[in-house]
Write a protein that holds these residues in place. Structure first.
Motif, mmCIF file in Angstrom:
data_model
loop_
_atom_site.group_PDB
_atom_site.id
_atom_site.type_symbol
_atom_site.label_atom_id
_atom_site.label_comp_id
_atom_site.label_asym_id
_atom_site.label_seq_id
_atom_site.Cartn_x
_atom_site.Cartn_y
_atom_site.Cartn_z
ATOM 1 N N THR A 58 0.836 -1.204 0.000
ATOM 2 C CA THR A 58 0.000 0.000 0.000
ATOM 3 C C THR A 58 0.870 1.253 0.000
ATOM 4 O OG1 THR A 58 -1.785 -1.132 1.151
ATOM 5 C CG2 THR A 58 -1.797 1.270 1.248
ATOM 6 N N ALA A 59 1.895 1.268 0.841
ATOM 7 C CA ALA A 59 2.797 2.425 0.883
ATOM 8 C C ALA A 59 3.523 2.608 -0.441
ATOM 9 C CB ALA A 59 3.799 2.267 2.019
ATOM 10 N N LEU A 60 3.920 1.499 -1.052
ATOM 11 C CA LEU A 60 4.615 1.567 -2.344
ATOM 12 C C LEU A 60 3.701 2.106 -3.438
ATOM 13 C CD1 LEU A 60 7.207 0.904 -3.921
ATOM 14 C CD2 LEU A 60 6.236 -1.363 -4.327
ATOM 15 N N VAL A 61 2.468 1.624 -3.480
ATOM 16 C CA VAL A 61 1.513 2.122 -4.473
ATOM 17 C C VAL A 61 1.227 3.603 -4.236
ATOM 18 C CG1 VAL A 61 -0.899 1.948 -5.248
ATOM 19 C CG2 VAL A 61 0.483 -0.110 -4.971
ATOM 20 N N ASN A 62 1.055 4.006 -2.979
ATOM 21 C CA ASN A 62 0.821 5.423 -2.682
ATOM 22 C C ASN A 62 2.005 6.276 -3.135
ATOM 23 O OD1 ASN A 62 -1.690 5.053 -1.593
ATOM 24 N ND2 ASN A 62 -0.978 4.954 0.512
ATOM 25 N N PHE A 63 3.217 5.802 -2.874
ATOM 26 C CA PHE A 63 4.408 6.538 -3.314
ATOM 27 C C PHE A 63 4.434 6.689 -4.828
ATOM 28 C CE2 PHE A 63 8.683 6.181 -5.102
ATOM 29 C CZ PHE A 63 9.207 7.397 -4.684
ATOM 30 N N LEU A 64 4.169 5.598 -5.540
ATOM 31 C CA LEU A 64 4.189 5.667 -6.998
ATOM 32 C C LEU A 64 3.099 6.586 -7.541
ATOM 33 C CD1 LEU A 64 4.931 1.927 -7.843
ATOM 34 C CD2 LEU A 64 6.496 3.882 -8.019
ATOM 35 N N LEU A 65 1.931 6.565 -6.907
ATOM 36 C CA LEU A 65 0.858 7.471 -7.331
ATOM 37 C C LEU A 65 1.215 8.924 -7.078
ATOM 38 C CD1 LEU A 65 -2.310 5.513 -6.182
ATOM 39 C CD2 LEU A 65 -1.576 5.951 -8.528
ATOM 40 N N ILE A 66 1.810 9.194 -5.928
ATOM 41 C CA ILE A 66 2.214 10.566 -5.622
ATOM 42 C C ILE A 66 3.300 11.023 -6.584
ATOM 43 C CG2 ILE A 66 3.393 11.988 -3.892
ATOM 44 C CD1 ILE A 66 1.762 10.445 -1.766
ATOM 45 N N ALA A 67 4.282 10.158 -6.850
ATOM 46 C CA ALA A 67 5.347 10.516 -7.783
ATOM 47 C C ALA A 67 4.776 10.772 -9.178
ATOM 48 C CB ALA A 67 6.401 9.414 -7.822
ATOM 49 N N ALA A 68 3.846 9.929 -9.620
ATOM 50 C CA ALA A 68 3.228 10.119 -10.929
ATOM 51 C C ALA A 68 2.417 11.413 -10.969
ATOM 52 C CB ALA A 68 2.340 8.923 -11.274
ATOM 53 N N ALA A 69 1.687 11.685 -9.900
ATOM 54 C CA ALA A 69 0.894 12.916 -9.846
ATOM 55 C C ALA A 69 1.796 14.136 -9.920
ATOM 56 C CB ALA A 69 0.049 12.950 -8.574
ATOM 57 N N VAL A 70 2.882 14.131 -9.178
ATOM 58 C CA VAL A 70 3.810 15.270 -9.213
ATOM 59 C C VAL A 70 4.408 15.401 -10.608
ATOM 60 C CG1 VAL A 70 6.045 16.097 -8.357
ATOM 61 C CG2 VAL A 70 4.326 15.270 -6.757
ATOM 62 N N TYR A 71 4.794 14.286 -11.205
ATOM 63 C CA TYR A 71 5.425 14.362 -12.527
ATOM 64 C C TYR A 71 4.450 14.878 -13.582
ATOM 65 C CZ TYR A 71 7.740 13.190 -16.834
ATOM 66 O OH TYR A 71 8.300 13.275 -18.072
ATOM 67 N N PHE A 72 3.252 14.271 -13.644
ATOM 68 C CA PHE A 72 2.332 14.624 -14.713
ATOM 69 C C PHE A 72 1.602 15.941 -14.478
ATOM 70 C CE2 PHE A 72 2.634 9.969 -15.423
ATOM 71 C CZ PHE A 72 3.143 10.034 -16.706
ATOM 72 N N VAL A 73 1.453 16.357 -13.228
ATOM 73 C CA VAL A 73 0.726 17.595 -12.940
ATOM 74 C C VAL A 73 1.666 18.794 -12.819
ATOM 75 C CG1 VAL A 73 -0.765 18.739 -11.243
ATOM 76 C CG2 VAL A 73 -1.182 16.370 -11.874
ATOM 77 N N VAL A 74 2.918 18.565 -12.405
ATOM 78 C CA VAL A 74 3.822 19.693 -12.182
ATOM 79 C C VAL A 74 5.010 19.669 -13.137
ATOM 80 C CG1 VAL A 74 5.325 20.822 -10.507
ATOM 81 C CG2 VAL A 74 3.173 19.843 -9.759
ATOM 82 N N VAL A 75 5.775 18.604 -13.116
ATOM 83 C CA VAL A 75 7.045 18.584 -13.837
ATOM 84 C C VAL A 75 6.840 18.656 -15.350
ATOM 85 C CG1 VAL A 75 9.109 17.198 -14.294
ATOM 86 C CG2 VAL A 75 8.207 17.365 -11.978
ATOM 87 N N MET A 76 6.001 17.786 -15.896
ATOM 88 C CA MET A 76 5.810 17.762 -17.337
ATOM 89 C C MET A 76 5.238 19.085 -17.867
ATOM 90 S SD MET A 76 4.342 14.587 -19.515
ATOM 91 C CE MET A 76 2.631 15.038 -19.631
ATOM 92 N N PRO A 77 4.192 19.649 -17.259
ATOM 93 C CA PRO A 77 3.717 20.949 -17.747
ATOM 94 C C PRO A 77 4.760 22.060 -17.615
ATOM 95 C CG PRO A 77 2.010 19.917 -16.436
ATOM 96 C CD PRO A 77 3.247 19.087 -16.277
ATOM 97 N N MET A 78 5.542 22.053 -16.526
ATOM 98 C CA MET A 78 6.579 23.089 -16.373
ATOM 99 C C MET A 78 7.646 22.955 -17.450
ATOM 100 S SD MET A 78 6.088 25.471 -14.393
ATOM 101 C CE MET A 78 7.639 26.290 -14.240
ATOM 102 N N ASN A 79 8.013 21.730 -17.799
ATOM 103 C CA ASN A 79 8.987 21.533 -18.873
ATOM 104 C C ASN A 79 8.450 22.063 -20.196
ATOM 105 O OD1 ASN A 79 10.832 20.377 -17.151
ATOM 106 N ND2 ASN A 79 10.295 18.274 -17.687
ATOM 107 N N LYS A 80 7.169 21.825 -20.466
ATOM 108 C CA LYS A 80 6.560 22.328 -21.700
ATOM 109 C C LYS A 80 6.519 23.852 -21.710
ATOM 110 C CE LYS A 80 5.555 18.367 -23.530
ATOM 111 N NZ LYS A 80 6.226 17.882 -24.718
#
Length: 130
Positions: free
Chosen positions: A72-94
């Motif tokens: 559960t902790a691992l899935v939560n970590f991966l979801l949080i990392a994906a959310a940060v990447y797709f919601v913050v990092v990728m749009p900022m790079n664009k």
């Protein structure tokens, strides 16, 4: 002594770090809300339960080994990392790429020096012979 402490506290790095911690905590709350309120219910709708806590519990001499809690902790970590990447990092790079193009600042890779390429090939061939 007080003067030295005041100078230390008012240095740019300390103030910047304090601001980063406060903004990081606020941003953490936003990401946690996204994961808990949006992503985990979607997973729950797909697989039936958003938590693996009761999955794979092993009892050894009265000691519970709860592998599901780790999952559960691992899935939560991966979801949080994906959310940060797709919601913050990728749009900022664009956005940064668009701003750079607009300003005419396009990062181009410098042309490789043919001598360096030749030396690299020689090194790689020598490494194969060893």
């Amino acid at each position: 002594m007080i003067k030295g402490f005041r100078e230390f506290i008012l240095k740019g790095n300390v103030v910047d770090l304090a601001v980063a911690v406060v903004i990081g905590a606020a941003f953490g709350a936003v990401v946690t809300a996204l994961v808990d309120s949006v992503l985990m219910p979607l997973i729950s709708a797909l697989v039936g339960a958003p938590s693996f806590d009761d999955f794979l519990v092993i009892n050894i001499n009265g000691n519970l080994i709860q592998i599901g809690v780790f999952l559960t902790a691992l899935v939560n970590f991966l979801l949080i990392a994906a959310a940060v990447y797709f919601v913050v990092v990728m749009p900022m790079n664009k956005v940064n790429e668009a701003v750079a193009r607009r300003r005419g600042i396009v990062e181009e890779e410098p042309e490789a020096d043919p001598q360096i390429e030749l030396l690299t090939q020689i090194r790689d061939e020598l490494a194969k012979l060893r």
